[in-house]
Design a protein around this motif. Structure first.
Motif, PDB file in Angstrom:
ATOM      1  N   ARG A 230      -6.868 -18.903  57.817  1.00 37.69           N
ATOM      2  CA  ARG A 230      -8.003 -18.277  58.503  1.00 37.69           C
ATOM      3  C   ARG A 230      -7.865 -16.754  58.416  1.00 37.69           C
ATOM      4  N   GLU A 231      -8.970 -16.132  58.118  1.00 37.34           N
ATOM      5  CA  GLU A 231      -9.010 -14.666  58.032  1.00 37.34           C
ATOM      6  C   GLU A 231     -10.063 -14.149  58.984  1.00 37.34           C
ATOM      7  N   SER A 232      -9.759 -13.046  59.617  1.00 34.85           N
ATOM      8  CA  SER A 232     -10.725 -12.422  60.512  1.00 34.85           C
ATOM      9  C   SER A 232     -11.329 -11.210  59.796  1.00 34.85           C
ATOM     10  N   HIS A 233     -12.618 -11.240  59.603  1.00 35.09           N
ATOM     11  CA  HIS A 233     -13.300 -10.159  58.904  1.00 35.09           C
ATOM     12  C   HIS A 233     -13.825  -9.096  59.860  1.00 35.09           C
ATOM     13  N   ASN A 234     -13.731  -9.341  61.126  1.00 33.81           N
ATOM     14  CA  ASN A 234     -14.242  -8.387  62.113  1.00 33.81           C
ATOM     15  C   ASN A 234     -13.147  -7.439  62.630  1.00 33.81           C
ATOM     16  N   ALA A 235     -11.926  -7.617  62.174  1.00 35.99           N
ATOM     17  CA  ALA A 235     -10.814  -6.820  62.693  1.00 35.99           C
ATOM     18  C   ALA A 235     -10.823  -5.410  62.152  1.00 35.99           C
TER      19      ALA A 235
END
Length: 142
Positions: free
Chosen positions: A137-142
């Protein structure tokens, strides 16, 4: 040698090569900038369909052809078995209405034959739970 002579010489050498002529046609047909040199020969020749204006030309051409064949039905005498066949354009109208009836029947059949979105869910591979530790899982909003 003048600039005009150079251009005419280069055009003669290109036009003598059939592959180069095909490539010139590809450049004209493909205005989107996509490289069609890797496409097969038939694919390169069919690139004109990619342009919506050319699709419109094909549709208009088919409409004109159908209208011409419909009008040609008035020009000759038919030897018919059933009286309804004597009506000019009978088969064109019959074909059109039967095609439209097929579409309407298919829409009605869809009401009875339609399955829910989860019809195959118990046996579907995508319905299986995927192990959370295998997900990256990757967070693109960080």
């Amino acid at each position: 040698m003048s600039e005009q002579e150079k251009q005419s010489t280069s055009q003669k050498s290109v036009s003598s090569n059939p592959d180069a002529t095909l490539a010139q046609g590809d450049q004209v047909a493909n205005k989107g900038g996509e490289d069609t040199s890797t496409y097969p020969a038939l694919g390169r020749r069919m690139m004109f369909v990619d342009n919506p204006k050319n699709v419109d030309k094909i549709v208009y051409g088919l409409c004109i052809l159908c209208a011409g064949l419909f009008l040609a039905d008035f020009l000759y005498h038919k030897h018919t078995y059933v009286a309804i066949e004597d009506i000019p354009g009978f088969y064109a109208l019959y074909g059109f209405f039967m095609c439209a009836a097929l579409v309407v029947c298919a829409k009605l059949m869809r009401i009875f034959l339609k399955r829910g979105a989860d019809y195959y869910a118990p046996y579907d591979v995508e319905a299986e739970a995927y192990p959370e530790d295998d997900l990256d899982r990757e967070s693109h909003n960080a």
